[in-house]
Design a protein around this motif. Structure first.
Motif, PDB file in Angstrom:
ATOM      1  N   MET A 151     -26.457   1.406 -27.277  1.00  0.00           N
ATOM      2  CA  MET A 151     -25.323   2.343 -27.474  1.00  0.00           C
ATOM      3  C   MET A 151     -24.018   1.656 -27.054  1.00  0.00           C
ATOM      4  N   ALA A 152     -23.070   1.694 -27.970  1.00  0.00           N
ATOM      5  CA  ALA A 152     -21.800   1.011 -27.698  1.00  0.00           C
ATOM      6  C   ALA A 152     -20.977   1.776 -26.664  1.00  0.00           C
ATOM      7  N   LEU A 153     -20.290   1.013 -25.826  1.00  0.00           N
ATOM      8  CA  LEU A 153     -19.448   1.631 -24.802  1.00  0.00           C
ATOM      9  C   LEU A 153     -18.220   2.266 -25.438  1.00  0.00           C
ATOM     10  N   LYS A 154     -17.798   3.389 -24.865  1.00  0.00           N
ATOM     11  CA  LYS A 154     -16.611   4.081 -25.366  1.00  0.00           C
ATOM     12  C   LYS A 154     -15.360   3.288 -25.023  1.00  0.00           C
ATOM     13  N   ARG A 155     -14.499   3.116 -26.042  1.00  0.00           N
ATOM     14  CA  ARG A 155     -13.268   2.343 -25.827  1.00  0.00           C
ATOM     15  C   ARG A 155     -12.289   3.154 -24.986  1.00  0.00           C
ATOM     16  N   VAL A 156     -11.868   2.574 -23.874  1.00  0.00           N
ATOM     17  CA  VAL A 156     -10.960   3.264 -22.968  1.00  0.00           C
ATOM     18  C   VAL A 156      -9.500   2.971 -23.330  1.00  0.00           C
ATOM     19  N   LYS A 157      -9.206   1.714 -23.552  1.00  0.00           N
ATOM     20  CA  LYS A 157      -7.841   1.304 -23.853  1.00  0.00           C
ATOM     21  C   LYS A 157      -7.593   1.372 -25.353  1.00  0.00           C
ATOM     22  N   ALA A 158      -6.419   1.916 -25.744  1.00  0.00           N
ATOM     23  CA  ALA A 158      -6.089   2.024 -27.163  1.00  0.00           C
ATOM     24  C   ALA A 158      -5.892   0.646 -27.761  1.00  0.00           C
ATOM     25  N   SER A 159      -6.195   0.530 -29.032  1.00  0.00           N
ATOM     26  CA  SER A 159      -6.060  -0.754 -29.729  1.00  0.00           C
ATOM     27  C   SER A 159      -4.591  -1.051 -30.002  1.00  0.00           C
ATOM     28  N   GLY A 160      -4.351  -2.275 -30.423  1.00  0.00           N
ATOM     29  CA  GLY A 160      -2.974  -2.659 -30.746  1.00  0.00           C
ATOM     30  C   GLY A 160      -2.423  -1.871 -31.923  1.00  0.00           C
ATOM     31  N   ALA A 161      -3.272  -1.570 -32.902  1.00  0.00           N
ATOM     32  CA  ALA A 161      -2.825  -0.784 -34.054  1.00  0.00           C
ATOM     33  C   ALA A 161      -2.396   0.617 -33.635  1.00  0.00           C
ATOM     34  N   CYS A 162      -3.180   1.232 -32.726  1.00  0.00           N
ATOM     35  CA  CYS A 162      -2.808   2.565 -32.231  1.00  0.00           C
ATOM     36  C   CYS A 162      -1.478   2.523 -31.482  1.00  0.00           C
ATOM     37  N   ASN A 163      -1.299   1.480 -30.677  1.00  0.00           N
ATOM     38  CA  ASN A 163      -0.042   1.352 -29.938  1.00  0.00           C
ATOM     39  C   ASN A 163       1.148   1.189 -30.872  1.00  0.00           C
ATOM     40  N   ARG A 164       0.933   0.420 -31.941  1.00  0.00           N
ATOM     41  CA  ARG A 164       2.029   0.235 -32.901  1.00  0.00           C
ATOM     42  C   ARG A 164       2.354   1.527 -33.635  1.00  0.00           C
ATOM     43  N   LYS A 165       1.315   2.307 -33.965  1.00  0.00           N
ATOM     44  CA  LYS A 165       1.561   3.586 -34.625  1.00  0.00           C
ATOM     45  C   LYS A 165       2.328   4.540 -33.716  1.00  0.00           C
ATOM     46  N   GLU A 166       1.929   4.582 -32.444  1.00  0.00           N
ATOM     47  CA  GLU A 166       2.629   5.442 -31.502  1.00  0.00           C
ATOM     48  C   GLU A 166       4.079   5.000 -31.310  1.00  0.00           C
ATOM     49  N   ALA A 167       4.280   3.670 -31.254  1.00  0.00           N
ATOM     50  CA  ALA A 167       5.647   3.157 -31.111  1.00  0.00           C
ATOM     51  C   ALA A 167       6.491   3.492 -32.335  1.00  0.00           C
ATOM     52  N   LYS A 168       5.866   3.423 -33.518  1.00  0.00           N
ATOM     53  CA  LYS A 168       6.592   3.739 -34.745  1.00  0.00           C
ATOM     54  C   LYS A 168       6.975   5.212 -34.794  1.00  0.00           C
ATOM     55  N   LYS A 169       6.038   6.103 -34.390  1.00  0.00           N
ATOM     56  CA  LYS A 169       6.344   7.530 -34.365  1.00  0.00           C
ATOM     57  C   LYS A 169       7.461   7.836 -33.373  1.00  0.00           C
ATOM     58  N   LYS A 170       7.380   7.182 -32.208  1.00  0.00           N
ATOM     59  CA  LYS A 170       8.409   7.397 -31.193  1.00  0.00           C
ATOM     60  C   LYS A 170       9.769   6.934 -31.684  1.00  0.00           C
ATOM     61  N   LYS A 171       9.793   5.798 -32.398  1.00  0.00           N
ATOM     62  CA  LYS A 171      11.048   5.265 -32.917  1.00  0.00           C
ATOM     63  C   LYS A 171      11.627   6.189 -33.979  1.00  0.00           C
ATOM     64  N   GLU A 172      10.765   6.730 -34.860  1.00  0.00           N
ATOM     65  CA  GLU A 172      11.231   7.647 -35.889  1.00  0.00           C
ATOM     66  C   GLU A 172      11.794   8.922 -35.277  1.00  0.00           C
ATOM     67  N   LYS A 173      11.117   9.430 -34.237  1.00  0.00           N
ATOM     68  CA  LYS A 173      11.592  10.634 -33.571  1.00  0.00           C
ATOM     69  C   LYS A 173      12.946  10.399 -32.921  1.00  0.00           C
ATOM     70  N   LEU A 174      13.101   9.214 -32.302  1.00  0.00           N
ATOM     71  CA  LEU A 174      14.372   8.876 -31.668  1.00  0.00           C
ATOM     72  C   LEU A 174      15.486   8.754 -32.703  1.00  0.00           C
ATOM     73  N   ASN A 175      15.167   8.164 -33.871  1.00  0.00           N
ATOM     74  CA  ASN A 175      16.176   8.019 -34.920  1.00  0.00           C
ATOM     75  C   ASN A 175      16.642   9.376 -35.426  1.00  0.00           C
ATOM     76  N   GLU A 176      15.719  10.360 -35.497  1.00  0.00           N
ATOM     77  CA  GLU A 176      16.113  11.691 -35.933  1.00  0.00           C
ATOM     78  C   GLU A 176      17.085  12.326 -34.948  1.00  0.00           C
ATOM     79  N   VAL A 177      16.813  12.103 -33.641  1.00  0.00           N
ATOM     80  CA  VAL A 177      17.720  12.656 -32.631  1.00  0.00           C
ATOM     81  C   VAL A 177      19.085  11.984 -32.708  1.00  0.00           C
ATOM     82  N   ILE A 178      19.085  10.656 -32.910  1.00  0.00           N
ATOM     83  CA  ILE A 178      20.341   9.912 -32.966  1.00  0.00           C
ATOM     84  C   ILE A 178      21.166  10.314 -34.191  1.00  0.00           C
ATOM     85  N   LYS A 179      20.485  10.618 -35.318  1.00  0.00           N
ATOM     86  CA  LYS A 179      21.208  11.029 -36.518  1.00  0.00           C
ATOM     87  C   LYS A 179      21.982  12.320 -36.293  1.00  0.00           C
TER      88      LYS A 179
END
Length: 445
Positions: free
Chosen positions: A1-29
């Motif tokens: 049985m494979a161990l459950k991944r605790v730390k998010a992958s790099g792709a997940c981190n990039r997606k979260e960073a992209k969402k955060k950046k888009e949200k910030l851009n909406e506020v700045i607009k």
């Protein structure tokens, strides 16, 4: 049985960073840009782009062009217009000789009801020059509005009328000030905002008039809206052109400018101090008085202990929430950082062009979000004869192929008008795509 991944992958981190950046851009607009608050001025070539210019901005803050919000020093946009009594006759004011107009365009106002005004350039000039009557002595019987209310399981009708209290507002310091921009219409039983009515605002106060007496707070919302303030400024400028400067309005606008210039001066000083030392700005929150609100708010709170003006501003505008202007949020200092970064980059480029010969240092490394960034550094001899190295910029996701990195280097040099013919040195690591003697970045350059 494979161990459950605790730390998010790099792709997940990039997606979260992209969402955060888009949200910030909406506020700045939705937020007013700092650039629009300053007048453009010509700079001497020897001082162009230097960080010293930021020092001058701190000592003598630039002119703020936009009126942002009302504040507590007995200032409110309710004190917009100086209203005399009944307006004088049209013939005594508007003549064809003064305005060079045809007889068909002469202003005709049947009474003081704004709903019957014929809005044209003559009408606007007349109102801006002579003022208008608010019709507060009129009967408010036409303003009757019927609302349904539920009480004890049964419906009943409630009659509401316009109240004279709607024509005044209460400031933060408790002082009552009249809303001199409002006028009552007897024919429609509603109130109009004269600046918005004359200058084609799209709000309910300028189309058919406001008559929702159940929601009087809508007047406060309109009073603090950017579109209303824009129309107020237009009316003030029109009055100035007609040689009838309203002293109350002029004093109010100038006081507003001075107030927000003083706020921006202190914010700019804190931003410059933290950014020049590479210190972080943010904390866990952006709440005034919190122990985890970051270095930026911490510095402002410390200055406020010795500065009554800033202490008063934090007390009245601290923790405002969304939709309110305070210039204490992250979007404000991020705009300042971008402006200062542009100044520094322009200064570096100017020094490189004056030195003529230069070298480059290129290296890439992933950041904490696992995004690969290429750092671009210039080395040259300044006018004092000393060799200096200056970081110019970061480039994200350039790729690891030597051809892609070479194209990026060429594009950056072209962007800043730096002639590659004067390149005299290159510095890389030992990777083949960088220092390869056949097809590496060094060989391609």
């Amino acid at each position: 049985m494979a161990l459950k991944r605790v730390k998010a992958s790099g792709a997940c981190n990039r997606k979260e960073a992209k969402k955060k950046k888009e949200k910030l851009n909406e506020v700045i607009k939705k937020t007013n840009k700092i650039n629009t608050m300053f007048k453009q001025r010509e700079e001497h070539s020897e001082n162009h782009g230097s960080l010293d210019n930021v020092d001058h901005n701190i000592n003598e803050p630039p002119s703020v062009e936009a009126v942002v919000t009302s504040e507590e020093h007995d200032i409110n946009y309710s004190e917009v217009l100086e209203i005399p009594g009944e307006p004088p006759s049209v013939e005594a004011v508007v003549t064809s000789e003064e305005h060079d107009i045809n007889c068909s365009e002469v202003l005709e106002i049947p009474g003081s009801d704004p709903a019957e005004w014929k809005i044209n350039s003559c009408t606007i000039d007349y109102i801006c020059k002579n003022g208008f009557s608010q019709n507060l002595d009129s009967s408010f019987s036409q303003s009757k509005r019927i609302y349904q209310s539920v009480r004890r399981g049964s419906f009943r009708n409630i009659n509401r009328y316009v109240n004279k209290s709607f024509f005044e507002t209460v400031l933060v310091n408790g002082k009552k000030c009249p809303r001199k921009y409002l006028v009552y219409s007897q024919s429609k039983g509603s109130v109009f905002c004269v600046p918005c009515y004359l200058f084609n605002n799209t709000s309910a106060f300028s189309k058919n008039g406001f008559s929702d007496w159940k929601r009087p707070k809508s007047i406060d919302k309109h009073e603090n809206s950017l579109s209303h303030k824009t129309c107020v400024v237009k009316m003030k400028n029109r009055s100035s052109e007609l040689n009838n400067v309203n002293e109350v309005l002029t004093f109010q606008l100038e006081t507003e400018k001075i107030y927000w210039k003083n706020v921006l001066t202190r914010v700019c000083a804190v931003v410059k101090s933290l950014s020049s030392r590479g210190l972080p700005f943010r904390g866990d929150n952006e709440n005034i008085g919190s122990l985890h609100n970051g270095n930026f708010l911490m510095c402002l709170e410390m200055i406020a202990e010795f500065d009554p003006f800033l202490a008063n501003h934090l007390a009245n505008y601290g923790n405002p929430g969304k939709g309110y202007t305070s210039y204490l949020s992250h979007s404000t200092y991020e705009q300042f950082i971008k402006l200062m970064a542009t100044k520094v980059q322009n200064q570096i480029v100017e020094e490189v062009i004056n030195a003529q010969y230069f070298s480059i240092v290129i290296d890439s490394t992933p950041d904490i979000a696992h995004v690969d960034q290429l750092s671009f550094i210039l080395r040259y001899v300044n006018n004092k004869g000393l060799p200096v190295e200056r970081f110019l910029c970061f480039l994200e996701n350039v790729g690891h192929k030597s051809q892609c990195m070479a194209d990026t280097v060429f594009s950056i040099l072209k962007k800043y008008n730096i002639d590659i013919a004067y390149l005299r040195g290159q510095s890389y690591d030992n990777a083949k795509n960088m220092s390869g003697i056949y097809s590496g970045l060094q060989a391609r350059i």
